[in-house]
Design a protein around this motif. Structure first.
Motif, mmCIF file in Angstrom:
data_model
loop_
_atom_site.group_PDB
_atom_site.id
_atom_site.type_symbol
_atom_site.label_atom_id
_atom_site.label_comp_id
_atom_site.label_asym_id
_atom_site.label_seq_id
_atom_site.Cartn_x
_atom_site.Cartn_y
_atom_site.Cartn_z
ATOM 1 N N ALA A 56 0.851 -1.194 0.000
ATOM 2 C CA ALA A 56 0.000 0.000 0.000
ATOM 3 C C ALA A 56 0.885 1.243 0.000
ATOM 4 C CB ALA A 56 -0.912 0.001 1.221
ATOM 5 N N LYS A 57 0.449 2.271 -0.728
ATOM 6 C CA LYS A 57 1.224 3.500 -0.838
ATOM 7 C C LYS A 57 0.450 4.646 -0.190
ATOM 8 C CE LYS A 57 3.687 2.093 -4.975
ATOM 9 N NZ LYS A 57 4.865 1.660 -4.313
ATOM 10 N N TRP A 58 1.158 5.406 0.642
ATOM 11 C CA TRP A 58 0.597 6.542 1.376
ATOM 12 C C TRP A 58 1.537 7.716 1.176
ATOM 13 C CZ3 TRP A 58 -4.008 4.989 3.100
ATOM 14 C CH2 TRP A 58 -4.190 3.627 3.346
ATOM 15 N N TRP A 59 1.040 8.944 1.310
ATOM 16 C CA TRP A 59 1.920 10.080 1.085
ATOM 17 C C TRP A 59 1.658 11.221 2.059
ATOM 18 C CZ3 TRP A 59 -0.785 14.462 -0.140
ATOM 19 C CH2 TRP A 59 -2.033 14.307 -0.754
ATOM 20 N N ILE A 60 2.714 12.039 2.217
ATOM 21 C CA ILE A 60 2.666 13.239 3.055
ATOM 22 C C ILE A 60 3.381 14.349 2.293
ATOM 23 C CG2 ILE A 60 3.402 14.293 5.231
ATOM 24 C CD1 ILE A 60 3.353 11.486 6.465
ATOM 25 N N TYR A 61 2.758 15.509 2.181
ATOM 26 C CA TYR A 61 3.340 16.674 1.523
ATOM 27 C C TYR A 61 3.694 17.670 2.615
ATOM 28 C CZ TYR A 61 3.793 20.114 -2.291
ATOM 29 O OH TYR A 61 4.259 21.033 -3.211
ATOM 30 N N ALA A 62 4.991 17.778 2.928
ATOM 31 C CA ALA A 62 5.421 18.535 4.097
ATOM 32 C C ALA A 62 6.789 19.173 3.875
ATOM 33 C CB ALA A 62 5.486 17.603 5.301
ATOM 34 N N LYS A 63 7.184 20.042 4.814
ATOM 35 C CA LYS A 63 8.507 20.670 4.747
ATOM 36 C C LYS A 63 9.608 19.655 5.005
ATOM 37 C CE LYS A 63 7.247 25.385 5.777
ATOM 38 N NZ LYS A 63 7.382 26.531 6.650
#
Length: 121
Positions: free
Chosen positions: A102-109
């Protein structure tokens, strides 16, 4: 901690990785997220680790990941996942791939890692 070093560490951990805390900073409409990776591999285990993402703009993440987990920095994928109105120059697109693919993502500094001591009970 560098990403390669982090992945080497995460590849040794088996068992659940749980979201421990999510906080929202309303002043700049950003947030932080703390994930605790539990170690269940006996003597191969270097201990547990807490991974904190800061300056989060958006994310798609389960409350529990199945370790071992791989973390990748894939900024080029942000264009495919997010609308161009949401893209920022100072943010990074991190993708987790868990034990079942499973693929999960976070868009962060960015992120910070904290190693926890090995506990033998």
């Amino acid at each position: 901690m560098e990403l390669e070093q982090m992945n080497n560490y995460l590849s040794k951990l088996e068992g659940p990785a749980d979201v421990e805390n999510i906080s929202v900073e309303k002043s700049d409409v950003a947030g932080s997220l703390l994930i605790k990776f539990n170690g269940d591999t006996g003597t191969k285990d270097d201990g547990e680790i807490e991974l904190e993402f800061y300056g989060i703009d958006s994310m798609c993440l389960s409350f529990r990941l199945l370790a071992p987990v791989k973390l990748e920095l894939l900024n080029e994928l942000a264009v495919q996942v997010l609308d161009s109105n949401y893209l920022e120059n100072d943010l990074n697109f991190y993708q987790f791939t868990d034990d079942v693919g499973a693929k999960w993502w976070i868009y962060a500094k960015g992120f910070k890692a904290r190693l926890l001591p090995v506990y033998y009970g």
